[in-house]
Motif scaffolding. Structure first.
Motif, PDB file in Angstrom:
ATOM      1  N   GLN A  53      -5.772   8.721 -10.003  1.00 30.89           N
ATOM      2  CA  GLN A  53      -4.462   8.448 -10.597  1.00 30.89           C
ATOM      3  C   GLN A  53      -3.331   8.914  -9.690  1.00 30.89           C
ATOM      4  O   GLN A  53      -2.335   8.215  -9.511  1.00 30.89           O
TER       5      GLN A  53
ATOM      6  N   MET B 220      -3.002   6.479  -6.886  1.00 27.87           N
ATOM      7  CA  MET B 220      -2.319   5.263  -7.310  1.00 27.87           C
ATOM      8  C   MET B 220      -0.819   5.501  -7.466  1.00 27.87           C
ATOM      9  O   MET B 220      -0.004   4.664  -7.068  1.00 27.87           O
ATOM     10  N   ASP B 221      -0.461   6.626  -8.062  1.00 31.32           N
ATOM     11  CA  ASP B 221       0.959   6.951  -8.232  1.00 31.32           C
ATOM     12  C   ASP B 221       1.661   7.059  -6.885  1.00 31.32           C
ATOM     13  O   ASP B 221       2.796   6.586  -6.721  1.00 31.32           O
TER      14      ASP B 221
ATOM     15  N   PHE C 116       2.110   3.478  -5.356  1.00 25.61           N
ATOM     16  CA  PHE C 116       3.199   2.699  -5.960  1.00 25.61           C
ATOM     17  C   PHE C 116       4.566   3.350  -5.730  1.00 25.61           C
ATOM     18  O   PHE C 116       5.588   2.663  -5.800  1.00 25.61           O
TER      19      PHE C 116
ATOM     20  N   LYS D  23       2.536  -4.830 -14.589  1.00 30.21           N
ATOM     21  CA  LYS D  23       2.183  -3.468 -14.188  1.00 30.21           C
ATOM     22  C   LYS D  23       0.711  -3.181 -14.465  1.00 30.21           C
ATOM     23  O   LYS D  23       0.006  -2.600 -13.640  1.00 30.21           O
ATOM     24  N   LYS D  24       0.236  -3.625 -15.621  1.00 28.78           N
ATOM     25  CA  LYS D  24      -1.153  -3.398 -16.008  1.00 28.78           C
ATOM     26  C   LYS D  24      -2.108  -4.099 -15.049  1.00 28.78           C
ATOM     27  O   LYS D  24      -3.119  -3.523 -14.620  1.00 28.78           O
TER      28      LYS D  24
ATOM     29  N   HIS E  74      -2.038  -2.341 -11.557  1.00 28.08           N
ATOM     30  CA  HIS E  74      -2.758  -1.069 -11.589  1.00 28.08           C
ATOM     31  C   HIS E  74      -4.270  -1.303 -11.658  1.00 28.08           C
ATOM     32  O   HIS E  74      -5.042  -0.574 -11.007  1.00 28.08           O
TER      33      HIS E  74
ATOM     34  N   ARG F 242      -6.895  -0.140  -8.705  1.00 23.42           N
ATOM     35  CA  ARG F 242      -8.027   0.729  -9.038  1.00 23.42           C
ATOM     36  C   ARG F 242      -9.333   0.112  -8.514  1.00 23.42           C
ATOM     37  O   ARG F 242     -10.190   0.813  -7.966  1.00 23.42           O
TER      38      ARG F 242
END
Length: 232
Positions: free
Chosen positions: A14, A17-18, A21, A43-44, A47, A51
């Motif tokens: 996570q 990923m943060d 972005f 966004k979903k 993401h 992942r």
């Protein structure tokens, strides 16, 4: 030193990923994004795809480079527009050991992901402090031609074609005057001689700062490597 793949497997997904972005925000107005989706839905999807991409990189079988040149990634500093930032560079191990701070850095977006996963990552303090930023940059570079590099082969063919055309003289060149006329650049868009002189001083100082940090980090990496080799 550990490899890129080892770090990707050790770092928090996570947070990775943060960080990705943060450096590369989702382009909601990109033509490739479906217009019938809401911002939340886009966004979903983004993401979810990222992942899956991380999982892919974590599980790739590493392949050695064809030229047997081992890549080493590291972080150094630079200043751009009065803002202190980090740069992420690749050098080759043999050149680093032989040339030290004079070793050249290379782009690697054309390299296969399976080879990139085998790059070493410097264990120097600055690089380790920015390890998430570095890995986010690696993910960005490795996906230049798609998360699965699905466009890589096609782009290589286009590049070879362009190089052949250039050799045959089929490309067209423009003079600076023609370029300025084409894009509507006037004298008011240009700096006056006194402004240009001061601008050059600033640019030279920025380059000197970046070069100093680059050489400093290379010397530190080489020093640590030399110490490891002596210990063996």
């Amino acid at each position: 030193m550990k490899t890129v793949q080892q770090y990707l497997n050790e770092l928090d997904t996570q947070k990775l990923m943060d960080t990705y972005f943060y450096h590369h925000p989702i382009e909601y107005d990109n033509k490739k994004v479906k217009l019938d989706l809401t911002v939340r839905e886009i966004k979903k999807v983004c993401h979810k795809n990222l992942r899956k991409y991380i999982k892919r990189l974590r599980n790739l079988t590493i392949t050695p480079p064809k030229d047997n040149k081992q890549g080493v990634l590291f972080v150094h500093r630079y200043i751009k527009d009065d803002i202190h930032q980090e740069l992420f560079s690749l050098v080759y191990l043999d050149e680093l050991l032989e040339q030290g701070e004079k070793a050249q850095s290379y782009a690697y977006e054309w390299t296969k992901q399976s080879e990139i996963m085998g790059f070493f990552v410097a264990d120097t303090p600055l690089t380790q402090h920015h390890i998430y930023d570095l890995m986010a940059d690696v993910m960005w570079e490795a996906s230049f031609f798609g998360y699965k590099q699905e466009y890589l082969a096609k782009e290589k063919k286009r590049l070879k074609k362009s190089m052949k055309e250039a050799k045959k003289g089929k490309t067209k060149s423009f003079s600076m005057e023609e370029f300025e006329k084409k894009f509507g650049i006037t004298e008011l868009d240009k700096e006056s001689p006194d402004e240009e002189e001061l601008h050059n001083i600033i640019s030279q100082a920025e380059r000197a700062y970046s070069d100093h940090s680059y050489k400093k980090e290379l010397n530190l990496i080489k020093e640590k490597l030399s110490g490891s080799l002596k210990a063996e």
